[in-house]
Write a protein that holds these residues in place. Structure first.
Motif, PDB file in Angstrom:
ATOM      1  N   SER A   1       8.812  -4.477  -2.439  1.00  0.00           N
ATOM      2  CA  SER A   1       8.952  -5.121  -1.124  1.00  0.00           C
ATOM      3  C   SER A   1       7.909  -4.680   0.260  1.00  0.00           C
ATOM      4  CB  SER A   1       9.968  -5.430  -0.148  1.00  0.00           C
ATOM      5  OG  SER A   1      11.329  -5.776  -0.521  1.00  0.00           O
ATOM      6  N   MET A   2       7.482  -3.572   0.018  1.00  0.00           N
ATOM      7  CA  MET A   2       6.153  -2.892   0.569  1.00  0.00           C
ATOM      8  C   MET A   2       4.837  -3.318   0.023  1.00  0.00           C
ATOM      9  SD  MET A   2       3.930   0.251   0.135  1.00  0.00           S
ATOM     10  CE  MET A   2       5.032   1.415  -1.184  1.00  0.00           C
ATOM     11  N   ALA A   3       4.907  -3.002  -1.701  1.00  0.00           N
ATOM     12  CA  ALA A   3       4.325  -3.564  -1.831  1.00  0.00           C
ATOM     13  C   ALA A   3       3.370  -4.958  -1.696  1.00  0.00           C
ATOM     14  CB  ALA A   3       3.853  -3.742  -3.715  1.00  0.00           C
ATOM     15  N   HIS A   4       4.234  -5.933  -1.977  1.00  0.00           N
ATOM     16  CA  HIS A   4       3.815  -7.090  -1.374  1.00  0.00           C
ATOM     17  C   HIS A   4       3.922  -7.047  -0.099  1.00  0.00           C
ATOM     18  CE1 HIS A   4       6.508  -8.329  -5.673  1.00  0.00           C
ATOM     19  NE2 HIS A   4       5.357  -8.792  -6.287  1.00  0.00           N
ATOM     20  N   SER A   5       3.981  -6.624  -0.046  1.00  0.00           N
ATOM     21  CA  SER A   5       3.341  -6.925   1.953  1.00  0.00           C
ATOM     22  C   SER A   5       2.357  -6.577   2.016  1.00  0.00           C
ATOM     23  CB  SER A   5       4.158  -6.134   2.542  1.00  0.00           C
ATOM     24  OG  SER A   5       4.600  -4.630   2.550  1.00  0.00           O
ATOM     25  N   ILE A   6       1.477  -5.543   1.397  1.00  0.00           N
ATOM     26  CA  ILE A   6       0.423  -5.173   2.021  1.00  0.00           C
ATOM     27  C   ILE A   6      -0.606  -5.657   0.386  1.00  0.00           C
ATOM     28  CG2 ILE A   6       0.813  -3.899   2.794  1.00  0.00           C
ATOM     29  CD1 ILE A   6       0.720  -1.927   0.316  1.00  0.00           C
ATOM     30  N   GLY A   7       0.407  -6.999   0.088  1.00  0.00           N
ATOM     31  CA  GLY A   7      -1.103  -7.989  -1.251  1.00  0.00           C
ATOM     32  C   GLY A   7      -0.937  -6.757  -2.168  1.00  0.00           C
ATOM     33  N   ILE A   8      -0.046  -6.085  -2.754  1.00  0.00           N
ATOM     34  CA  ILE A   8      -0.359  -4.909  -4.023  1.00  0.00           C
ATOM     35  C   ILE A   8       0.385  -5.387  -5.558  1.00  0.00           C
ATOM     36  CG2 ILE A   8      -0.072  -3.151  -5.295  1.00  0.00           C
ATOM     37  CD1 ILE A   8      -0.576  -1.819  -2.562  1.00  0.00           C
ATOM     38  N   THR A   9      -0.053  -5.810  -6.457  1.00  0.00           N
ATOM     39  CA  THR A   9       1.214  -5.881  -7.553  1.00  0.00           C
ATOM     40  C   THR A   9       1.778  -5.066  -7.887  1.00  0.00           C
ATOM     41  OG1 THR A   9      -0.594  -7.177  -8.224  1.00  0.00           O
ATOM     42  CG2 THR A   9       0.860  -7.261  -9.831  1.00  0.00           C
ATOM     43  N   VAL A  10       3.263  -4.913  -8.174  1.00  0.00           N
ATOM     44  CA  VAL A  10       4.248  -4.360  -8.814  1.00  0.00           C
ATOM     45  C   VAL A  10       4.075  -4.570 -10.596  1.00  0.00           C
ATOM     46  CG1 VAL A  10       6.307  -3.580  -8.637  1.00  0.00           C
ATOM     47  CG2 VAL A  10       5.061  -4.289  -7.124  1.00  0.00           C
ATOM     48  N   VAL A  11       4.201  -3.862 -11.467  1.00  0.00           N
ATOM     49  CA  VAL A  11       4.612  -2.966 -12.465  1.00  0.00           C
ATOM     50  C   VAL A  11       5.443  -2.639 -12.585  1.00  0.00           C
ATOM     51  CG1 VAL A  11       3.258  -2.728 -15.110  1.00  0.00           C
ATOM     52  CG2 VAL A  11       2.075  -3.801 -13.325  1.00  0.00           C
ATOM     53  N   ALA A  12       6.661  -2.900 -13.671  1.00  0.00           N
ATOM     54  CA  ALA A  12       7.741  -2.209 -14.223  1.00  0.00           C
ATOM     55  C   ALA A  12       7.675  -1.571 -15.300  1.00  0.00           C
ATOM     56  CB  ALA A  12       8.959  -2.512 -13.950  1.00  0.00           C
TER      57      ALA A  12
END
Length: 710
Positions: A660-671
């Protein structure tokens, strides 16, 4: 009326009291005078020759030892420019006729000439045979030259050596000049004596015996005393007492001149010894003084119950000070560290404790506790090491900037760990290296297990050199999928090492070795280039791979390199890969401590179109602050959170918060580390963008990856 002074006055006084002197007695006195003059001249000449030779030899030994130390790295890496610079510095010194650097086979590597005219030629002069056979510092001489040689060693391996030839012409000229001066002075005295005796021949015949006795007492005896003093000075006893003489004649002048000469020679000897045994920057004992002191103490303890601890200390990351602030600032920092280390050593109040600068940013402390037990000595050494770590860790002010450094210390004990000075120093260095591997800014005691571990690590480092060229290092590619539709969107390049002896070496093991040894500076650009070439080839060959990106891990050491941005641009240019298809992965620890510079570097790369990913996100101490200060395009949730996301509510909550935090600042997330279907489903439900792991796809060699793309 003022009475005449000097020998003439003495002779006139004797004449007034003399009755008769015989020609035979006068001849005997003249003969004794001549013999005494010849003896003092001969002894003085031998003394001056011995002193001049000793001074030149001490200078040669000190300079050859320093040059040999300075040439270790240049000769090891065959850096002819650095070798030439060192040789040139020595050649500019007075009385140096030649400087020759040779390899282990006796072939000339550098002779000081601009074109190295004798490069590769074997040494064939009269001194060469003994030089090659010598195992330590070696001196040879003839009537014209003094040749001082010193082997160049790295550990126990002999890389070669250095020879310095000193011309004896200047020393011979000085000696001849001093002898001529003394001869002239003695001749002057003799002429005056002869004149006085000539006068006495006419008027002092009756007092011949008395005159001879007085001459013996007033002339020959002082000269003989000077000769005895000259012999003691020749033997190196500069504290010899020159017979005092208040006489205001030529003999008195000679005695006082001889006394002044004795003081001058002693002063020069002290200066030479101070230069040879003292570090010029810190004022501490240098390596030569340390070795002599250590050898002497070990010799004194042979057969006794004495114990000795050696602390080998190295300031952590000191090169960073020189690189960022300059060498003058580095010297100033070393002086401050020296004062702190010296204060800490004195704080423990161990009698005869010796602190020496071993070289560069390395220091050695000798602790000796007569009659102490092993536990007592180790306790004191450990306590001192802890204190040194605390003292050096405090920040210092250098040129208006605060500098934070640490110190790594290795401790070894005599006679438990070694019986010789060389082995003690080696073991201390090994233990210090282990302290650095343990995280730096700490101390470690030497043990056999540590020694074996270091040997294995050094062997691995040796084998890692050239492993890429031998085809032992290769890349495996792990697919990265989009979570919404499981579409293949990218790959992560992973380095693998298949060694003929070690087998499959775990990446954390050999990558750590590459980092510590600096080999990552060579391997990193090779990996980056190969990954870009392979990714571009797949894009050209497979329609499904036209938008395939490749992720390459970047080490902290690569980020600190000034050439990193140039290497990335070269890899993209030579491979033809678009910058937007290259993702660089770095860890939070690579950013800590230098966010400003690294942020500027990453900003420049992003301007090219390269994507920046923060790997192992969530395991550091300040991830959120890094996202604000360091420009990144995405974060990779660490596999430790993904592994427990199904059974640990805290990990699930933390993972959800990161997404959620990453998406809020426009950052892609990889698991990363997706190894179960349940993990995949949970992460997809939480909105994770990309994923990779064994459940989605194993790392594959390039040839096998073709099938996945086809």
């Amino acid at each position: 009326m003022r009475l005449p002074s000097g020998l003439q006055a003495m002779f006139l006084g004797l004449v007034s009291a003399a009755l008769l002197i015989g020609l035979g007695a006068v001849a005997l006195v003249l003969q004794q005078q001549d013999q005494a003059q010849k003896q003092i001249l001969a002894l003085s000449q031998r003394s001056m020759h011995a002193l001049a030779s000793q001074r030149l030899l001490l200078r040669g030994e000190a300079v050859s030892a320093q040059v040999a130390d300075a040439l270790v790295n240049p000769l090891y890496y065959f850096d002819l420019e650095a070798i030439g610079a060192a040789v040139g510095n020595v050649l500019r010194q007075p009385d140096v006729s030649y400087v020759i650097v040779y390899d282990a086979d006796g072939n000339i590597v550098h002779d000081g000439s601009r074109d190295i005219e004798r490069y590769g030629q074997r040494m064939d002069d009269a001194f060469a045979l003994e030089v090659l056979a010598a195992t330590g510092q070696h001196m040879q001489s003839d009537d014209q030259l003094l040749d001082v040689s010193m082997p160049i060693l790295i550990g126990d391996q002999r890389l070669g050596g250095v020879r310095i030839g000193y011309s004896l012409a200047t020393a011979k000229q000085d000696e001849d000049a001093m002898v001529a001066t003394m001869q002239a002075r003695l001749d002057q005295i003799a002429r005056r004596h002869l004149l006085s005796v000539g006068l006495l021949l006419f008027v002092l015949v009756a007092l011949g015996g008395l005159v001879a006795a007085l001459l013996q007492r007033r002339l020959v005896r002082p000269v003989r005393k000077l000769a005895d003093a000259a012999q003691r000075i020749e033997a190196g006893h500069y504290d010899v007492v020159v017979p005092a003489d208040a006489r205001q004649d030529e003999i008195g002048d000679l005695v006082r001149a001889f006394d002044r000469m004795r003081d001058s020679i002693a002063r020069h000897d002290r200066d030479i010894r101070r230069m040879a045994y003292t570090d010029p920057l810190t004022g501490l004992a240098n390596r030569l003084a340390l070795r002599e002191t250590l050898d002497q103490r070990l010799l004194e303890m042979q057969g006794a119950a004495g114990r000795l601890a050696l602390l080998f200390a190295d300031v952590d990351d000191f090169k960073r000070v020189n690189d960022t602030l300059g060498h003058d600032a580095g010297d100033a920092a070393l002086v401050q560290f020296t004062a702190r280390i010296d204060a800490a050593v004195h704080e423990f109040d161990v009698a005869d404790a010796l602190l020496a600068r071993f070289g560069g940013d390395e220091f050695v402390v000798l602790l000796q506790l007569p009659g102490s037990s092993d536990a007592d000595l180790r306790s004191v050494a450990g306590g001192l090491a802890t204190r040194l770590v605390e003292e050096v860790a405090r920040p210092i002010e250098v040129e208006g900037r605060r500098v934070f450094l640490g110190i790594s210390i290795g401790i070894t004990v005599f006679p438990d760990d070694a019986a010789s000075a060389a082995m003690l120093l080696k073991n201390g260095d090994i233990a210090m290296y282990q302290a650095k591997l343990a995280g730096k800014n700490c101390h470690r005691f030497y043990s056999l297990a540590i020694d074996q571990a270091v040997e294995r690590r050094m062997h691995m480092e040796h084998e890692l050199r050239g492993a890429w060229d031998r085809g032992e290092l290769s890349l495996a590619y792990q697919p990265v999928f989009r979570m919404t539709d499981k579409a293949l969107v990218g790959i992560e390049a992973l380095l693998r090492w298949q060694h003929p002896e070690f087998g499959n070496v775990a990446p954390p093991v050999f990558i750590d070795v590459a980092e510590q040894s600096g080999l990552i500076d060579v391997i990193g650009p090779q990996v980056l280039h190969a990954a870009c070439v392979e990714a571009h080839a797949w894009q050209q060959r497979f329609p499904a791979a036209t938008e395939l990106f490749v992720a390459v891990n970047v080490s902290p050491r690569q980020l600190r390199s000034e050439a990193f941005a140039t290497e990335v641009e070269a890899a993209l240019r030579e491979s033809g890969l678009s910058p937007r298809h290259l993702h660089l992965e770095l860890t939070e620890t690579a950013v800590i401590g230098n966010e400003a510079r690294i942020g500027q570097l990453l900003g420049a790369l992003r301007a090219l179109g390269v994507k920046i990913w923060l790997d192992d996100f969530g395991t550091g101490f300040s991830g959120l602050s890094h996202l604000r200060r360091v420009p990144v395009d995405g974060v990779k949730i660490d596999r430790s959170f993904v592994a427990d996301v199904l059974r640990d509510p805290d990990d699930l909550a933390l993972t959800t918060a990161i997404i959620s935090m990453a998406h809020s600042i426009g950052i892609t997330v990889v698991a990363e580390g997706v190894e179960k279907e349940g993990q995949f489903e949970v992460l997809r439900e939480r909105g994770c963008d990309l994923g990779q792991g064994f459940w989605l796809g194993h790392p594959l060699p390039a040839r096998e990856f073709d099938a996945l793309l086809g």
